[in-house]
Motif scaffolding. Structure first.
Motif, PDB file in Angstrom:
ATOM      1  N   ALA A 169       0.844  -1.201   0.000  1.00 25.12           N
ATOM      2  CA  ALA A 169       0.000   0.000   0.000  1.00 25.12           C
ATOM      3  C   ALA A 169       0.879   1.251   0.000  1.00 25.12           C
ATOM      4  O   ALA A 169       1.861   1.340   0.737  1.00 25.12           O
ATOM      5  N   GLU A 170       0.533   2.222  -0.820  1.00 22.40           N
ATOM      6  CA  GLU A 170       1.345   3.433  -0.954  1.00 22.40           C
ATOM      7  C   GLU A 170       0.750   4.629  -0.227  1.00 22.40           C
ATOM      8  O   GLU A 170       1.416   5.652  -0.063  1.00 22.40           O
ATOM      9  N   GLU A 171      -0.494   4.525   0.238  1.00 24.90           N
ATOM     10  CA  GLU A 171      -1.108   5.652   0.929  1.00 24.90           C
ATOM     11  C   GLU A 171      -0.507   5.827   2.329  1.00 24.90           C
ATOM     12  O   GLU A 171       0.019   4.882   2.914  1.00 24.90           O
ATOM     13  N   ASN A 172      -0.572   7.025   2.850  1.00 22.53           N
ATOM     14  CA  ASN A 172      -0.189   7.256   4.238  1.00 22.53           C
ATOM     15  C   ASN A 172      -1.288   6.665   5.117  1.00 22.53           C
ATOM     16  O   ASN A 172      -2.428   7.156   5.106  1.00 22.53           O
ATOM     17  N   PRO A 173      -1.012   5.626   5.884  1.00 21.94           N
ATOM     18  CA  PRO A 173      -2.078   4.971   6.647  1.00 21.94           C
ATOM     19  C   PRO A 173      -2.766   5.892   7.647  1.00 21.94           C
ATOM     20  O   PRO A 173      -3.957   5.722   7.934  1.00 21.94           O
ATOM     21  N   TRP A 174      -2.032   6.887   8.171  1.00 26.94           N
ATOM     22  CA  TRP A 174      -2.635   7.786   9.163  1.00 26.94           C
ATOM     23  C   TRP A 174      -3.809   8.562   8.574  1.00 26.94           C
ATOM     24  O   TRP A 174      -4.775   8.865   9.273  1.00 26.94           O
ATOM     25  N   THR A 175      -3.724   8.903   7.316  1.00 25.52           N
ATOM     26  CA  THR A 175      -4.817   9.660   6.695  1.00 25.52           C
ATOM     27  C   THR A 175      -6.043   8.785   6.455  1.00 25.52           C
ATOM     28  O   THR A 175      -7.134   9.297   6.176  1.00 25.52           O
ATOM     29  N   LEU A 176      -5.874   7.460   6.583  1.00 26.84           N
ATOM     30  CA  LEU A 176      -6.976   6.521   6.381  1.00 26.84           C
ATOM     31  C   LEU A 176      -7.535   5.991   7.693  1.00 26.84           C
ATOM     32  O   LEU A 176      -8.476   5.198   7.695  1.00 26.84           O
ATOM     33  N   GLY A 177      -6.919   6.401   8.812  1.00 28.59           N
ATOM     34  CA  GLY A 177      -7.392   5.934  10.111  1.00 28.59           C
ATOM     35  C   GLY A 177      -6.607   4.768  10.667  1.00 28.59           C
ATOM     36  O   GLY A 177      -7.102   4.038  11.536  1.00 28.59           O
ATOM     37  N   PHE A 178      -5.355   4.596  10.209  1.00 27.07           N
ATOM     38  CA  PHE A 178      -4.493   3.509  10.680  1.00 27.07           C
ATOM     39  C   PHE A 178      -3.128   4.079  11.047  1.00 27.07           C
ATOM     40  O   PHE A 178      -2.654   5.011  10.399  1.00 27.07           O
ATOM     41  N   VAL A 179      -2.483   3.489  12.043  1.00 31.24           N
ATOM     42  CA  VAL A 179      -1.175   4.012  12.443  1.00 31.24           C
ATOM     43  C   VAL A 179      -0.018   3.375  11.683  1.00 31.24           C
ATOM     44  O   VAL A 179       1.102   3.909  11.676  1.00 31.24           O
ATOM     45  N   THR A 180      -0.234   2.211  11.060  1.00 29.28           N
ATOM     46  CA  THR A 180       0.787   1.557  10.235  1.00 29.28           C
ATOM     47  C   THR A 180       0.096   0.817   9.098  1.00 29.28           C
ATOM     48  O   THR A 180      -1.111   0.548   9.156  1.00 29.28           O
ATOM     49  N   ASN A 181       0.860   0.469   8.096  1.00 30.76           N
ATOM     50  CA  ASN A 181       0.303  -0.356   7.020  1.00 30.76           C
ATOM     51  C   ASN A 181      -0.125  -1.726   7.547  1.00 30.76           C
ATOM     52  O   ASN A 181      -1.125  -2.287   7.100  1.00 30.76           O
ATOM     53  N   TYR A 182       0.657  -2.262   8.481  1.00 24.88           N
ATOM     54  CA  TYR A 182       0.325  -3.580   9.030  1.00 24.88           C
ATOM     55  C   TYR A 182      -1.047  -3.564   9.719  1.00 24.88           C
ATOM     56  O   TYR A 182      -1.744  -4.577   9.739  1.00 24.88           O
ATOM     57  N   ALA A 183      -1.419  -2.423  10.273  1.00 30.94           N
ATOM     58  CA  ALA A 183      -2.725  -2.309  10.918  1.00 30.94           C
ATOM     59  C   ALA A 183      -3.862  -2.528   9.925  1.00 30.94           C
ATOM     60  O   ALA A 183      -4.982  -2.864  10.309  1.00 30.94           O
ATOM     61  N   ARG A 184      -3.575  -2.369   8.654  1.00 35.41           N
ATOM     62  CA  ARG A 184      -4.607  -2.545   7.630  1.00 35.41           C
ATOM     63  C   ARG A 184      -4.827  -4.015   7.266  1.00 35.41           C
ATOM     64  O   ARG A 184      -5.710  -4.313   6.460  1.00 35.41           O
ATOM     65  N   LYS A 185      -4.057  -4.908   7.856  1.00 40.27           N
ATOM     66  CA  LYS A 185      -4.206  -6.328   7.542  1.00 40.27           C
ATOM     67  C   LYS A 185      -5.578  -6.851   7.972  1.00 40.27           C
ATOM     68  O   LYS A 185      -6.281  -7.500   7.205  1.00 40.27           O
ATOM     69  N   GLU A 186      -5.963  -6.579   9.209  1.00 38.39           N
ATOM     70  CA  GLU A 186      -7.281  -6.990   9.727  1.00 38.39           C
ATOM     71  C   GLU A 186      -7.478  -6.334  11.095  1.00 38.39           C
ATOM     72  O   GLU A 186      -6.518  -5.849  11.711  1.00 38.39           O
ATOM     73  N   PRO A 187      -8.719  -6.280  11.605  1.00 37.66           N
ATOM     74  CA  PRO A 187      -8.996  -5.529  12.838  1.00 37.66           C
ATOM     75  C   PRO A 187      -8.179  -5.961  14.049  1.00 37.66           C
ATOM     76  O   PRO A 187      -7.776  -5.101  14.856  1.00 37.66           O
ATOM     77  N   GLY A 188      -7.918  -7.255  14.209  1.00 39.08           N
ATOM     78  CA  GLY A 188      -7.142  -7.709  15.361  1.00 39.08           C
ATOM     79  C   GLY A 188      -5.739  -7.134  15.362  1.00 39.08           C
ATOM     80  O   GLY A 188      -5.205  -6.763  16.423  1.00 39.08           O
ATOM     81  N   GLU A 189      -5.112  -7.050  14.186  1.00 31.82           N
ATOM     82  CA  GLU A 189      -3.780  -6.438  14.091  1.00 31.82           C
ATOM     83  C   GLU A 189      -3.885  -4.920  14.216  1.00 31.82           C
ATOM     84  O   GLU A 189      -2.979  -4.261  14.735  1.00 31.82           O
TER      85      GLU A 189
END
Length: 293
Positions: free
Chosen positions: A196-216
């Motif tokens: 993923a190339e987007e800045n995760p913070w602007t999407l509501g995530f603190v890291t790209n890994y956080a976008r894997k699934e809700p538990g992560e």
């Protein structure tokens, strides 16, 4: 021919008798197959006094490949790293929870029973590196011990992030986090999080890994807020990133992360009677202590 067969049978029988009469020791220890007999070292005594006796946590550093995924290529921990790593884990993980809870009872009741140490980082077949795993609420696997140094602030922060991330999984396995967390950014989770190339913070995530699934996601958020501290976390939330100048004052990302933060704070209070912000302050103080030993 009959005589020859009888002679051969006699020879074989005699050989068998001679072989069985040999006085050989057949009970040799085979490491990893139940024949291990370790002589306790000063490291073992220190771990007993510091982890097993007070918290019933086995810090396992003697090598046992069966404890890890057989597909991983790993090396054992260097023994002189074991005590420093454990000292710092106590400081940045156990001590803050003790301080926030008021005593050690919380950690005695809610810690995993075993922490496995690997000297190297675990590399998966897809090229991703695994720094830690939590298994069934009872075990944490920590990788990359041999490269740890408390003189390296980045490495200390990584260790703190890792242990708090994995411990969040343990807490979530004991008491589920609110399902409302999964609904804050339902469309942001993706199997392509590694590219993923987007800045995760602007999407509501603190890291790209956080976008894997809700538990992560919740484990990454908890560990990030604890390790960054409240002031730095808030600053990061409201200021642009060098590679993403358009992230300044991104209202949507801020709103989503604040919504998740509230769920986390409420979860720690309602499920475990812990003040998350007090825990955050204590983690920061202990990281500072580790770096200035």
């Amino acid at each position: 021919m009959k005589y020859l067969k009888s002679f051969l049978l006699l020879v074989i029988t005699a050989a068998a008798v001679i072989s069985c009469n040999k006085k050989e020791t057949l009970n040799a220890d085979i490491t990893g197959l139940g024949g291990d007999a370790w002589v306790k070292s000063p490291i073992d005594k220190w771990l007993y006094d510091s982890m097993i006796k007070p918290y019933n946590i086995e810090m396992k550093y003697k090598w046992d490949q069966s404890e890890f995924d057989k597909s991983l290529i790993l090396v054992p921990p260097i023994e002189n790293r074991v005590i420093p790593v454990t000292q710092d884990i106590i400081s940045i993980w156990i001590a803050p929870y003790n301080q926030t809870a008021g005593d050690s009872t919380f950690m005695k009741l809610n810690t995993p029973k075993q922490i496995m140490l690997s000297g190297s980082i675990a590399l998966q077949s897809n090229g991703n590196a695994v720094a830690g795993l939590a298994e069934g609420g009872l075990k944490i696997l920590l990788f990359g011990i041999n490269s740890y140094s408390r003189q390296d602030s980045g490495r200390v922060a990584d260790m703190a992030h890792l242990i708090h991330h994995e411990y969040t999984h343990i807490l979530n396995q004991k008491k589920n986090y609110p399902i409302a967390f999964n609904k804050v950014t339902p469309d942001g989770y993706t199997g392509n999080w590694t590219v993923a190339e987007e800045n995760p913070w602007t999407l509501g995530f603190v890291t790209n890994y956080a976008r894997k699934e809700p538990g992560e996601d919740i484990a990454e958020l908890v560990s990030t807020m604890l390790v960054m501290g409240r002031a730095r976390y808030d600053y990061t939330l409201y200021h642009p990133f060098p590679d993403y100048p358009d992230s300044l004052n991104n209202p949507q990302g801020i709103m989503l992360l604040r919504a998740k933060e509230k769920i986390v704070v409420d979860y720690f209070r309602d499920a475990y009677n812990l003040d998350f912000y007090s825990l955050q302050t204590s983690v920061q103080q202990q990281i500072h202590n580790v770096l200035h030993r």
